[in-house]
Design a protein around this motif. Structure first.
Motif, short mmCIF file in Angstrom:
data_model
loop_
_atom_site.label_atom_id
_atom_site.label_comp_id
_atom_site.label_asym_id
_atom_site.label_seq_id
_atom_site.Cartn_x
_atom_site.Cartn_y
_atom_site.Cartn_z
N ILE A 56 -43.35 24.33 19.02
CA ILE A 56 -42.89 23.10 18.38
C ILE A 56 -41.62 23.47 17.62
O ILE A 56 -41.65 24.34 16.75
CB ILE A 56 -43.95 22.49 17.43
CG1 ILE A 56 -45.30 22.32 18.12
CG2 ILE A 56 -43.43 21.18 16.84
CD1 ILE A 56 -45.30 21.36 19.28
N LEU A 57 -40.52 22.82 17.98
CA LEU A 57 -39.22 23.13 17.39
C LEU A 57 -38.64 21.90 16.74
O LEU A 57 -39.04 20.77 17.04
CB LEU A 57 -38.23 23.58 18.48
CG LEU A 57 -38.66 24.61 19.49
CD1 LEU A 57 -37.58 24.77 20.55
CD2 LEU A 57 -38.94 25.93 18.82
N GLU A 58 -37.66 22.13 15.88
CA GLU A 58 -36.85 21.05 15.36
C GLU A 58 -35.40 21.36 15.70
O GLU A 58 -34.92 22.46 15.44
CB GLU A 58 -37.03 20.92 13.85
CG GLU A 58 -36.28 19.74 13.27
CD GLU A 58 -36.50 19.61 11.78
OE1 GLU A 58 -35.53 19.83 11.03
OE2 GLU A 58 -37.63 19.31 11.38
N ILE A 59 -34.76 20.38 16.32
CA ILE A 59 -33.34 20.51 16.65
C ILE A 59 -32.66 19.21 16.22
O ILE A 59 -33.01 18.14 16.71
CB ILE A 59 -33.12 20.72 18.16
CG1 ILE A 59 -33.85 21.98 18.64
CG2 ILE A 59 -31.63 20.80 18.48
CD1 ILE A 59 -33.83 22.17 20.14
N ASN A 60 -31.74 19.32 15.27
CA ASN A 60 -31.01 18.15 14.77
C ASN A 60 -31.95 17.02 14.33
O ASN A 60 -31.72 15.86 14.64
CB ASN A 60 -30.01 17.63 15.80
CG ASN A 60 -28.89 18.60 16.05
OD1 ASN A 60 -28.59 19.44 15.21
ND2 ASN A 60 -28.28 18.52 17.21
N GLY A 61 -33.03 17.36 13.67
CA GLY A 61 -33.96 16.36 13.17
C GLY A 61 -34.94 15.84 14.20
O GLY A 61 -35.80 15.02 13.88
N LYS A 62 -34.84 16.29 15.45
CA LYS A 62 -35.77 15.84 16.50
C LYS A 62 -36.84 16.91 16.73
O LYS A 62 -36.55 18.10 16.71
CB LYS A 62 -35.04 15.58 17.82
CG LYS A 62 -34.13 14.39 17.74
CD LYS A 62 -33.67 14.00 19.12
CE LYS A 62 -32.80 12.76 18.98
NZ LYS A 62 -33.02 11.82 20.01
N THR A 63 -38.05 16.45 16.97
CA THR A 63 -39.15 17.36 17.26
C THR A 63 -39.19 17.59 18.77
O THR A 63 -39.20 16.65 19.56
CB THR A 63 -40.49 16.79 16.78
OG1 THR A 63 -40.39 16.53 15.37
CG2 THR A 63 -41.62 17.75 17.03
N ILE A 64 -39.24 18.86 19.16
CA ILE A 64 -39.25 19.26 20.56
C ILE A 64 -40.52 20.06 20.80
O ILE A 64 -40.88 20.93 20.00
CB ILE A 64 -38.04 20.16 20.90
CG1 ILE A 64 -36.73 19.59 20.35
CG2 ILE A 64 -37.98 20.48 22.38
CD1 ILE A 64 -36.26 18.32 20.99
N LYS A 65 -41.18 19.79 21.93
CA LYS A 65 -42.37 20.56 22.29
C LYS A 65 -42.12 21.26 23.62
O LYS A 65 -41.71 20.65 24.59
CB LYS A 65 -43.58 19.64 22.44
CG LYS A 65 -44.84 20.39 22.85
CD LYS A 65 -46.02 19.44 23.04
CE LYS A 65 -47.25 20.20 23.50
NZ LYS A 65 -48.36 19.29 23.80
N PHE A 66 -42.34 22.58 23.63
CA PHE A 66 -42.31 23.37 24.86
C PHE A 66 -43.75 23.71 25.20
O PHE A 66 -44.51 24.13 24.33
CB PHE A 66 -41.59 24.70 24.65
CG PHE A 66 -40.10 24.62 24.54
CD1 PHE A 66 -39.44 23.44 24.37
CD2 PHE A 66 -39.35 25.78 24.57
CE1 PHE A 66 -38.06 23.39 24.26
CE2 PHE A 66 -37.98 25.75 24.46
CZ PHE A 66 -37.33 24.55 24.30
#
Length: 149
Positions: free
Chosen positions: A33-43
């Protein structure tokens, strides 16, 4: 498909194991679970992602419930691309479609339609996954070829 680029902040990194009963194989999933530019990303990949806090990455995936579920990524900092087995998905889909058509042609009407149809439906599901992944790869490659890092 949504494309997100920016600096990574890793929020969570877990490994999930499934299977492993008597005489069965174990499947490993690496979930980030990542945060990039305020967006939550799931790999959710079979292989570990090569990403660290502070890396500049580009992710392409589908938005689901406010989270971008990554299909592929490009780690600009480390010059690493991850495409998640697109050729394997295509091969599996072709095998399933071939089996389904073979069963449908070989067996009587009811059995052929039932069992052949199941393989064909599963094969078409894999074709859809392959086409979705190809769309993501095309979007990423076009973006990368038009960008200066």
């Amino acid at each position: 498909m949504e494309l997100v680029q920016g600096t990574v902040k890793i929020l969570q990194n877990t490994v999930s194991l499934s299977g492993g009963g008597k005489d069965s194989s174990v499947t490993t999933s690496h979930i980030y679970i990542l945060e990039i530019n305020g967006k939550t990303i799931k790999f959710d990949f079979y292989d570990p992602a090569i990403i660290s806090d502070g890396d500049n990455i580009i992710v392409v995936g589908k938005q689901k419930n406010g989270v971008v579920e990554a299909a592929i990524y490009y780690n600009v900092t480390r010059n690493i691309r991850y495409y998640n087995y697109s050729k394997t998905i295509l091969i599996v889909s072709l095998i399933l479609l071939s089996i389904g058509l073979g069963i449908k042609i070989t067996f009587d009407r009811d059995e052929g339609i039932l069992f052949g149809g199941m393989f064909i439906a599963l094969g078409l599901t894999f074709v859809y996954k392959y086409l979705t992944l190809r769309e993501a790869i095309t979007k990423l490659e076009r973006y990368v070829s038009n960008s200066i890092f």
